[in-house]
Motif scaffolding. Structure first.
Motif, short mmCIF file in Angstrom:
data_model
loop_
_atom_site.label_atom_id
_atom_site.label_comp_id
_atom_site.label_asym_id
_atom_site.label_seq_id
_atom_site.Cartn_x
_atom_site.Cartn_y
_atom_site.Cartn_z
N ILE A 81 0.83 -1.20 0.00
CA ILE A 81 0.00 0.00 0.00
C ILE A 81 0.87 1.25 0.00
CG2 ILE A 81 -1.67 1.31 1.37
CD1 ILE A 81 -2.82 -1.39 2.26
N ALA A 82 1.96 1.22 0.76
CA ALA A 82 2.86 2.37 0.78
C ALA A 82 3.43 2.67 -0.60
CB ALA A 82 4.00 2.12 1.78
N SER A 83 3.70 1.61 -1.36
CA SER A 83 4.25 1.81 -2.70
C SER A 83 3.25 2.44 -3.66
CB SER A 83 4.72 0.46 -3.28
OG SER A 83 3.63 -0.40 -3.52
N LEU A 84 1.94 2.37 -3.31
CA LEU A 84 0.90 2.92 -4.17
C LEU A 84 0.40 4.28 -3.70
CD1 LEU A 84 -1.26 -0.30 -4.65
CD2 LEU A 84 0.23 0.75 -6.35
N ARG A 85 0.80 4.72 -2.51
CA ARG A 85 0.21 5.93 -1.95
C ARG A 85 0.52 7.19 -2.75
NH1 ARG A 85 -0.65 7.27 4.19
NH2 ARG A 85 -1.97 8.74 3.06
#
Length: 416
Positions: A81-85
């Motif tokens: 999720i962090a990579s998509l934020r």
């Protein structure tokens, strides 16, 4: 394409004239056809998307339920999720329900929002799937309205018909999609209700084709209460207080998050805390819809302290999930927490019907947090048809009164 010259409050009539925003005998049949047709498509898409969410969830969690595995999986989900934020659309559930948005320039961000929500559900976030489902339908709505809408009124109708169909199908209650959003579109509410009904039918048919089964909420059987249903006021007040606590915790965590650094760092740190919490008590994972049996067991055992801790743990886990950027909804988590809090009041009211206490707690909690008492009443009534209507009404009224005492900012951004 949309006729930019058309006024938002009118739609093209059959003979090239205009009709007002009514549903009278001269209302164009085309709009009903668009609402029903697209509602059916949106319901089917919602069913397929939810199937993919549940499939990913089973693929990940059917292998192990060990605490270390929970910590590892949740942390991996946080990393993804962090990579998509960076690409995520910073919009909440209510923004997605707005017929005026999102615009065609935002379709990539919406797609990433949907992907983030799928990951959040699959990797065990303490959230519900509704926001991710709405994101997928919102993207589809952009494509459809850009290609078939002739007026702005039709474009708004398509957007709201899609979200109404998605909500009706997911919640299993056709009227919910039509009453969830306050206000309306120029086309009126009747086409939206038709879209809701079509979405519900499509969702059910899709699940049957995929060979899936629905899982109703597991609550104690309805019994003849020895105390009046008006005493549901007590578990309702407790549920409302719990919801207020949830809003406060979520608001505090959301305000604290920027101090941790970049959005990616916020997600990583928040996910690490979430992983520890869910690893310590795995029942806090997911939306809570499939875990009501735990509440029933604790109630039958008279484990009042565990019910209170479970309710508090659920609201903290949900608030932490959302603050950390795990995209999802908070409706079912609040139903779960509110039911637990309501059941705990049986320690003081042992003669009160257990189902009534749990329903009063869940209805008041969701009415406070969502500030949509009519939608909550209709939804709970559909989910639990044998519920005591008086107790449900009392709980929704308590929720309305409690919500009015809270600052408006506490409800902003619910159900990311």
């Amino acid at each position: 394409m949309i006729d930019e010259a058309s006024a938002p409050g009118t739609v093209d009539g059959p003979a090239g004239g205009t009709t007002g925003g009514t549903t009278g005998p001269h209302f164009p049949a085309r709009l009903y056809g668009v609402a029903v047709g697209y509602g059916f498509v949106a319901g089917a898409v919602t069913g397929v998307t939810f199937f993919l969410m549940r499939t990913l969830q089973h693929l990940i969690w059917d292998h192990s339920q060990a605490r270390w595995y929970t910590v590892a999986v949740v942390m991996l989900g946080g990393i993804l999720i962090a990579s998509l934020r960076h690409y995520s659309l910073e919009a909440d559930l209510d923004d997605q329900l707005d017929p005026r948005g999102p615009t065609s320039r935002q379709w990539r961000k919406i797609a990433v929002l949907g992907l983030s929500a799928v990951i959040a559900i699959g990797f065990g976030g303490a959230i519900g799937p509704e926001a991710g489902l709405l994101a997928v339908v919102a993207e589809l709505s952009i494509i459809v309205k850009d290609r078939i809408a002739r007026t702005r009124a039709e474009a708004e109708l398509i957007t709201e018909a899609g979200t109404a169909a998605a909500l009706s199908g997911f919640y299993g209650a056709p009227p919910v999609g039509a009453v969830y959003r306050e206000g309306g579109v120029p086309a009126g509410r009747l086409p939206i209700f038709c879209a809701s009904l079509a979405g519900f039918v499509a969702f059910v048919l899709t699940w049957r084709v995929l060979g899936l089964e629905s899982h109703p909420l597991e609550l104690p059987p309805a019994q003849e209460a020895t105390l009046p249903s008006l005493l549901a006021l007590i578990p309702a007040v407790v549920g409302a207080v719990l919801a207020a606590l949830y809003l406060l915790v979520r608001h505090w965590l959301t305000g604290l998050a920027p101090r941790l650094g970049s959005p990616r760092m916020q997600t990583l740190i928040g996910s690490a805390l979430l992983a520890v919490l869910l690893g310590a008590w795995p029942v806090l994972r997911f939306s809570g819809h499939d875990d009501f049996g735990v509440l029933v067991s604790y109630t039958e055992e008279g484990a009042w302290g565990l019910l209170v801790l479970l309710a508090l743990g659920k609201v903290v886990a949900t608030a932490l999930s959302l603050a950390a950027g795990w995209r999802g909804g908070d409706f079912f988590p609040l139903m779960f927490a509110g039911a637990g809090a309501g059941a705990a009041t049986l320690a003081l009211l042992p003669a009160l019907d257990a189902q009534t206490a749990m329903v009063a707690g869940m209805a008041a909690a969701t009415a406070v947090a969502l500030r949509k008492p009519v939608a909550v009443f209709v939804l709970v009534w559909f989910l639990l048809p044998d519920v005591t209507v008086l107790a449900l009404a009392v709980a929704c009224i308590v929720g309305v009164l409690a919500a009015r005492t809270l600052p408006a900012r506490l409800s902003a951004g619910h159900g990311h």
